[in-house]
Enzyme design. Structure first.
Site: not given
Length: 282
Positions: A18, A41, A101, A119, A165
């Site tokens: 991050h 993700h 994120s 997601e 990610d």
């Protein structure tokens, strides 16, 4: 789809990921023209560090907990630390909430910029959608990350960032990540692409680096942190990010930042950090 990030939110790997992500978004903000961020993700968006899952592992204490205890963090951490403070009402001390994120990115965007958050996990996608249900600047999609690269790239703005990610549940996740970088670059050659990866066995990271060197990108940077010596190849010993099309002087900024993060996040005396070019065309 069994992976739940709540157990690991705010750990050392999140700090590295991050901190770099915030620097990338800050770079895009330097121009007036709008841009779009694709988070493949995305997870929950916001994590409660007082939840049983987070408390059970306590990983955040050796991550964001250590960082916030530092009295004089480097200026390069300012965008990231502002997001953490904003989510927690600007209060000091240990945070109750931690920004994933998508929340971190959204907190930095202007009205004209956009976030696409993808997601796959149905419960997490529903939670994420609820978090941003009144935000017209964010689109939440329950979908496969790798299919999302085709669906959402290139962005209409022709300017932006892709964050990949993966949870690394599958054995072939490193290969899929390399393939994802290649496909994203083919569809959005001018975009900034950031791919996070765990370091258990350093040879897996080296294999990913070699794959990136073979996909035809002009510039690719790797930043890595090992919090301990990777003697046990089944533990999370560190993490890294590959950044394709890194902003100008990002290597210098990270070169100054990594010694600080290595000192603060180290879990044994052999902790180390490095920033190095994988591809650097003249």
């Amino acid at each position: 789809m069994n992976y739940r990030h709540i157990y690991h939110a705010g750990n050392f790997a999140d700090v590295v990921k991050h901190a770099v992500l915030a620097l990338l978004v800050e770079h895009l903000l330097r121009k007036d023209t709008p841009f779009r961020v694709l988070d493949t993700h995305a997870g929950l968006g916001v994590y409660d560090l007082t939840a049983n899952e987070a408390e059970r592992t306590g990983e955040f204490r050796d991550g964001i907990g250590r960082l916030l205890a530092e009295p004089d963090p480097p200026a390069a951490l300012a965008p990231y630390l502002r997001a953490v403070a904003l989510l927690n009402g600007g209060t000091g001390g240990s945070p109750r909430l931690y920004p994933g994120s998508p929340w971190l990115v959204r907190s930095m965007l202007r009205d004209r910029d956009r976030l696409v958050a993808v997601e796959l996990h149905p419960e997490d996608a529903a939670t994420l959608a609820a978090t941003f249900r009144h935000d017209r600047g964010v689109g939440v999609h329950q979908a496969d990350a790798w299919q999302a690269l085709k669906a959402f790239l290139p962005p209409p703005e022709r300017r932006g960032l892709v964050l990949m990610d993966p949870p690394f549940e599958a054995r072939d996740e490193f290969e899929r990540l390399a393939d994802g970088l290649a496909r994203a670059h083919r569809r959005f050659a001018t975009g900034i692409l950031a791919a996070w990866y765990p370091i258990k066995d350093p040879e897996q990271a080296a294999t990913l680096h070699r794959a990136v060197q073979g996909i035809g990108v002009a510039r690719a940077l790797a930043v890595e942190l090992l919090v301990r010596s990777p003697v046990d190849r089944f533990r999370l010993n560190g993490c890294g990010l590959v950044v394709v099309n890194p902003p100008w002087r990002l290597d210098e900024t990270l070169g100054e930042l990594m010694p600080f993060l290595t000192r603060v996040l180290a879990q044994d005396s052999l902790a180390s950090g490095r920033v190095h070019w994988l591809v650097q065309s003249l």
